[in-house]
Design a protein around this motif. Sequence first.
Motif, PDB file in Angstrom:
ATOM      1  N   VAL B  41      70.491  12.018   3.994  1.00  0.00           N
ATOM      2  CA  VAL B  41      70.867  10.742   4.603  1.00  0.00           C
ATOM      3  C   VAL B  41      72.312  10.799   5.080  1.00  0.00           C
ATOM      4  O   VAL B  41      72.633  10.334   6.185  1.00  0.00           O
ATOM      5  N   LEU B  42      73.177  11.396   4.287  1.00  0.00           N
ATOM      6  CA  LEU B  42      74.592  11.476   4.664  1.00  0.00           C
ATOM      7  C   LEU B  42      74.797  12.271   5.958  1.00  0.00           C
ATOM      8  O   LEU B  42      75.550  11.859   6.837  1.00  0.00           O
ATOM      9  N   HIS B  51      72.723   3.567  12.966  1.00  0.00           N
ATOM     10  CA  HIS B  51      71.359   4.035  12.735  1.00  0.00           C
ATOM     11  C   HIS B  51      70.505   2.937  12.134  1.00  0.00           C
ATOM     12  O   HIS B  51      70.952   2.196  11.278  1.00  0.00           O
ATOM     13  N   ARG B  52      69.278   2.897  12.584  1.00  0.00           N
ATOM     14  CA  ARG B  52      68.308   1.931  12.079  1.00  0.00           C
ATOM     15  C   ARG B  52      67.542   2.538  10.921  1.00  0.00           C
ATOM     16  O   ARG B  52      67.433   3.758  10.809  1.00  0.00           O
ATOM     17  N   PHE B  53      66.980   1.686  10.096  1.00  0.00           N
ATOM     18  CA  PHE B  53      66.233   2.138   8.924  1.00  0.00           C
ATOM     19  C   PHE B  53      65.089   3.078   9.305  1.00  0.00           C
ATOM     20  O   PHE B  53      64.989   4.209   8.801  1.00  0.00           O
ATOM     21  N   SER B  54      64.255   2.618  10.227  1.00  0.00           N
ATOM     22  CA  SER B  54      63.074   3.431  10.543  1.00  0.00           C
ATOM     23  C   SER B  54      63.417   4.649  11.380  1.00  0.00           C
ATOM     24  O   SER B  54      62.679   5.637  11.363  1.00  0.00           O
ATOM     25  N   GLU B  55      64.555   4.590  12.037  1.00  0.00           N
ATOM     26  CA  GLU B  55      65.031   5.771  12.757  1.00  0.00           C
ATOM     27  C   GLU B  55      65.407   6.855  11.723  1.00  0.00           C
ATOM     28  O   GLU B  55      65.036   8.028  11.873  1.00  0.00           O
ATOM     29  N   LEU B  56      66.111   6.447  10.681  1.00  0.00           N
ATOM     30  CA  LEU B  56      66.484   7.387   9.624  1.00  0.00           C
ATOM     31  C   LEU B  56      65.247   7.955   8.948  1.00  0.00           C
ATOM     32  O   LEU B  56      65.177   9.142   8.637  1.00  0.00           O
ATOM     33  N   ARG B  57      64.280   7.081   8.732  1.00  0.00           N
ATOM     34  CA  ARG B  57      63.041   7.506   8.086  1.00  0.00           C
ATOM     35  C   ARG B  57      62.320   8.581   8.896  1.00  0.00           C
ATOM     36  O   ARG B  57      61.767   9.527   8.349  1.00  0.00           O
ATOM     37  N   LYS B  59      63.852  10.588  11.060  1.00  0.00           N
ATOM     38  CA  LYS B  59      64.715  11.764  11.149  1.00  0.00           C
ATOM     39  C   LYS B  59      64.659  12.608   9.879  1.00  0.00           C
ATOM     40  O   LYS B  59      64.486  13.826   9.946  1.00  0.00           O
ATOM     41  N   VAL B  60      64.788  11.950   8.742  1.00  0.00           N
ATOM     42  CA  VAL B  60      64.746  12.660   7.466  1.00  0.00           C
ATOM     43  C   VAL B  60      63.289  12.857   7.071  1.00  0.00           C
ATOM     44  O   VAL B  60      62.674  11.992   6.470  1.00  0.00           O
ATOM     45  N   GLY B  61      62.761  13.986   7.419  1.00  0.00           N
ATOM     46  CA  GLY B  61      61.335  14.240   7.238  1.00  0.00           C
ATOM     47  C   GLY B  61      60.899  14.193   5.788  1.00  0.00           C
ATOM     48  O   GLY B  61      61.487  14.831   4.929  1.00  0.00           O
ATOM     49  N   MET B  67      62.227   5.389  -1.270  1.00  0.00           N
ATOM     50  CA  MET B  67      63.318   6.300  -1.586  1.00  0.00           C
ATOM     51  C   MET B  67      64.476   6.156  -0.609  1.00  0.00           C
ATOM     52  O   MET B  67      65.639   6.237  -1.011  1.00  0.00           O
ATOM     53  N   LEU B  68      64.149   5.916   0.666  1.00  0.00           N
ATOM     54  CA  LEU B  68      65.216   5.747   1.644  1.00  0.00           C
ATOM     55  C   LEU B  68      66.032   4.495   1.324  1.00  0.00           C
ATOM     56  O   LEU B  68      67.267   4.524   1.318  1.00  0.00           O
TER      57      LEU B  68
END
Lengths: 136, 136
Positions: B41-42, B51-57, B59-61, B67-68
């Motif tokens: 995440v960092l 960054h948006r929540f679902s964008e991060l989700r 991206k971080v496979g 957990m996110l």
Amino acid sequence: MKASKGSALLAKVKQRGDLYAPVCPSRGVLEHITSRWGVLVLIALREEGTHRFSELRRKVGGVSEKMLAQTLQALEQDGFVLREAHPVIPPHVDYSLTPLGQEVAEHVKGLTTWIEDNLHRVLSARTQEVSRKKAS
Amino acid sequence: MKASKGSALLAKVKQRGDLYAPVCPSRGVLEHITSRWGVLVLIALREEGTHRFSELRRKVGGVSEKMLAQTLQALEQDGFVLREAHPVIPPHVDYSLTPLGQEVAEHVKGLTTWIEDNLHRVLSARTQEVSRKKAS
DNA sequence: GTAAGTACGTACCTTGTGGTAAGTGTCAAT
DNA sequence: ATTGACACTTACCACAAGGTACGTACTTAC
């Protein structure tokens, strides 16, 4: 061109890891390094000279024998740690960093030193967070 | 007031953390940063922009929503992540790194980049280890 | 003769981590 | 009318991480 999608992916991975990909083996390497005791063992081994098992156990406060052994084995498998066992009668084993291990340990040391130096900033951020929540 | 007890402990720690000490709060900070998803995440947040929540989700496979959210909350509490919620009707939340977070993220990025770049060396060390064990 | 140090291995058990699935409330799109 | 997106929260459950305790095999110290 798009026929060899699978092999292209594999070849790609062999050159460079991608931590964003869930199946990439770099994920496992990362977890070995950043495991609860992995970080501390790496920076302990970075200190000059070779290190004995029980010396490490005393240095890394709170680690159990089982966990220390397990952590050292994982780091050894990944090529970060060199284990030299001398077959003498009171067992004598020396642990040290390989060249590969020294490289990672530098990065890890940078992170841990930053944390130790800036702990107060994090702690004050935490208390502010608490008061912010109380206000809401 | 039992405030004196707390402040004495706090003052001790305010100077510098010691990761070798089992009770030092720096241990907790380290674990938030080096947690399974914390690292990823960092470095994801380090990429430019908000960054948006679902964008991060995406991206971080492999990270689950639970957990996110948990990881982001821990990093927010430690002052590494800024959460900006816009009270519009389709919920809109922006995540970004605080100055503090940018500093850690630099160190984390250094480590992860090293891992991705040197994955092949680790992998070949592993296979050599296997053949070494077979021989014994 | 008993204890302690050396470097682990193993069995057992508790705690915690983390995944799945479903719910929330509103709006846009089909 | 149903579905999906958004950003979560909650409940439930399985597995793994990790701690405790003991065993090993031999030596030195008390």
